[in-house]
Design a protein around this motif. Structure first.
Motif, PDB file in Angstrom:
ATOM      1  N   ARG A   8      -8.502   0.445   4.436  1.00 37.74           N
ATOM      2  CA  ARG A   8      -7.051   0.575   4.576  1.00 37.74           C
ATOM      3  C   ARG A   8      -6.351  -0.728   4.215  1.00 37.74           C
ATOM      4  O   ARG A   8      -5.319  -0.730   3.538  1.00 37.74           O
ATOM      5  CB  ARG A   8      -6.681   0.981   6.011  1.00 37.74           C
ATOM      6  N   ARG A  24      -1.392  -1.926  -3.047  1.00 37.33           N
ATOM      7  CA  ARG A  24      -0.071  -1.302  -3.174  1.00 37.33           C
ATOM      8  C   ARG A  24       1.031  -2.359  -3.219  1.00 37.33           C
ATOM      9  O   ARG A  24       2.005  -2.224  -3.969  1.00 37.33           O
ATOM     10  CB  ARG A  24       0.168  -0.327  -2.014  1.00 37.33           C
ATOM     11  N   ARG A  25       0.907  -3.372  -2.404  1.00 39.84           N
ATOM     12  CA  ARG A  25       1.911  -4.439  -2.405  1.00 39.84           C
ATOM     13  C   ARG A  25       1.992  -5.108  -3.776  1.00 39.84           C
ATOM     14  O   ARG A  25       3.069  -5.445  -4.256  1.00 39.84           O
ATOM     15  CB  ARG A  25       1.587  -5.463  -1.328  1.00 39.84           C
ATOM     16  N   SER A  55      -3.768  -1.391   1.083  1.00 41.61           N
ATOM     17  CA  SER A  55      -2.423  -1.883   1.347  1.00 41.61           C
ATOM     18  C   SER A  55      -2.108  -3.094   0.478  1.00 41.61           C
ATOM     19  O   SER A  55      -1.002  -3.206  -0.075  1.00 41.61           O
ATOM     20  CB  SER A  55      -2.285  -2.247   2.830  1.00 41.61           C
ATOM     21  N   GLU A 108       4.847   3.002   2.860  1.00 31.80           N
ATOM     22  CA  GLU A 108       3.799   2.565   3.788  1.00 31.80           C
ATOM     23  C   GLU A 108       3.661   3.512   4.972  1.00 31.80           C
ATOM     24  O   GLU A 108       2.563   3.688   5.500  1.00 31.80           O
ATOM     25  CB  GLU A 108       4.061   1.139   4.253  1.00 31.80           C
ATOM     26  N   TYR A 125       1.490   6.316   3.591  1.00 29.11           N
ATOM     27  CA  TYR A 125       0.092   5.913   3.391  1.00 29.11           C
ATOM     28  C   TYR A 125      -0.608   5.610   4.713  1.00 29.11           C
ATOM     29  O   TYR A 125      -1.829   5.755   4.814  1.00 29.11           O
ATOM     30  CB  TYR A 125       0.024   4.707   2.456  1.00 29.11           C
ATOM     31  N   THR A 126       0.152   5.210   5.715  1.00 26.23           N
ATOM     32  CA  THR A 126      -0.449   5.013   7.036  1.00 26.23           C
ATOM     33  C   THR A 126      -1.086   6.304   7.531  1.00 26.23           C
ATOM     34  O   THR A 126      -2.192   6.296   8.103  1.00 26.23           O
ATOM     35  CB  THR A 126       0.616   4.525   8.032  1.00 26.23           C
TER      36      THR A 126
END
Length: 336
Positions: free
Chosen positions: A298, A305-306, A302, A283, A286-287
């Motif tokens: 965004r 991805r989780r 996210s 993370e 990716y941030t």
């Protein structure tokens, strides 16, 4: 004939091509977030760089291409044993030793720059070192044998990683690197079979010397964490604990009871790790990679991805399980 431009005092180099575009965006975002004015040069990894080149204005970097690339790649080609066919391209980075910066930091693109890098670059001059580095892993550089033992006997042989290091212009020239390439070839079986650029840079530093007037001295290398203090020894993302940002905005590693607990993380790299939502410190990467995307996009990325992370981490845990891993390698006919 146009005279060459005078060297700049300090700056940074990075190497990348279009195959690692997402990694490169994350790196550049982090670099410019913490180093808005530091000069940056891109060393094209190969001729696949149109998408990287298109980022130059946005992230304020220029390409550094040098006539020595072919000869540097020839050194890498001579040391290759067939495990990394793209390995010779790694050797382009060594053109930094005669590039535009008097003092410089080199970084691969699969990493984040999490601080002002100026003090890392200045440390070589401020404290009398020819080259400073982070992670050490001797087996990733030298095989057990006479070369390794002799370097260790002489207090050399740190076995540092070649993905991030600071040095100075003129430490090596092309002819010297070609000579060391021939020396490495003569003892190739005592050098790591895969990491050609890594063992090569270490060998150059361990076997090389610097002329000062009428005298010669060994090349002086050091570890950033040992020289500067309050820094994690390893910049690799796969370490115990987690990276966090303290109240002053400094990135540190939380590993209560560990030797690097609460120490600074100036650089974080993912060498040998596939870009994935399941990778360590995903993370954080990716941030930065998605920093310029709209907030809604965004957030959606996210969430995706989780959802992927649990399955990916389960698959990775199974892959690392000894019996399953051994069976897989037997079926593939490969050594572990």
């Amino acid at each position: 004939m146009t005279a060459p431009a005078p060297p700049e005092s300090s700056g940074a180099y990075f190497s990348a091509n279009d195959a690692v575009f997402d990694w490169t965006v994350g790196f550049l975002e982090s670099f410019r977030a913490h180093n808005p004015d530091l000069p940056l040069r891109w060393i094209p990894f190969d001729d696949r760089g149109d998408r990287i080149a298109a980022l130059a204005d946005e992230y304020q970097f220029t390409a550094f291409e040098d006539p020595s690339f072919d000869r540097l790649e020839a050194i890498g080609e001579s040391l290759e044993v067939g495990l990394t066919p793209y390995g010779p391209h790694w050797f382009r980075r060594f053109a930094a030793f005669w590039g535009p910066f008097e003092r410089f930091l080199y970084q691969d693109c699969r990493q984040l720059a999490l601080c002002d890098l100026g003090p890392l670059i200045d440390a070589t001059a401020n404290y009398g070192f020819d080259l400073l580095h982070f992670d050490c892993a001797l087996d990733q550089v030298y095989e057990p044998g006479p070369v390794r033992r002799e370097f260790l006997r002489r207090g050399r042989g740190r076995g540092f990683m070649s993905g991030q290091w600071a040095s100075r212009r003129g430490l090596f020239d092309l002819g010297t690197l070609e000579r060391f390439g021939a020396e490495c070839l003569a003892v190739r079986d005592q050098l790591n079979p895969r990491n050609t650029d890594q063992f090569f840079l270490n060998y150059c530093c361990d076997a090389g010397s610097v002329r000062e007037g009428r005298n010669e001295r060994p090349i002086v290398t050091g570890h950033f964490a040992e020289v500067l203090g309050d820094l994690c020894r390893d910049a690799w993302a796969r370490q115990p604990g987690r990276v966090y940002q303290d109240a002053a905005g400094v990135f540190r590693r939380w590993d209560h009871g560990g030797s690097d607990h609460a120490k600074g993380v100036p650089i974080l790299h993912w060498a040998g790790i596939q870009l994935s939502p399941a990778m360590p410190e995903a993370e954080l990467f990716y941030t930065y990679r998605d920093r310029r995307e709209p907030a809604a996009r965004r957030a959606l990325r996210s969430l995706r991805r989780r959802a992927e992370r649990l399955a990916l981490r389960l698959a990775d845990r199974l892959r690392r399980q000894r019996q399953i891993n051994s069976l897989w390698h037997r079926l593939r006919g490969r050594r572990r």
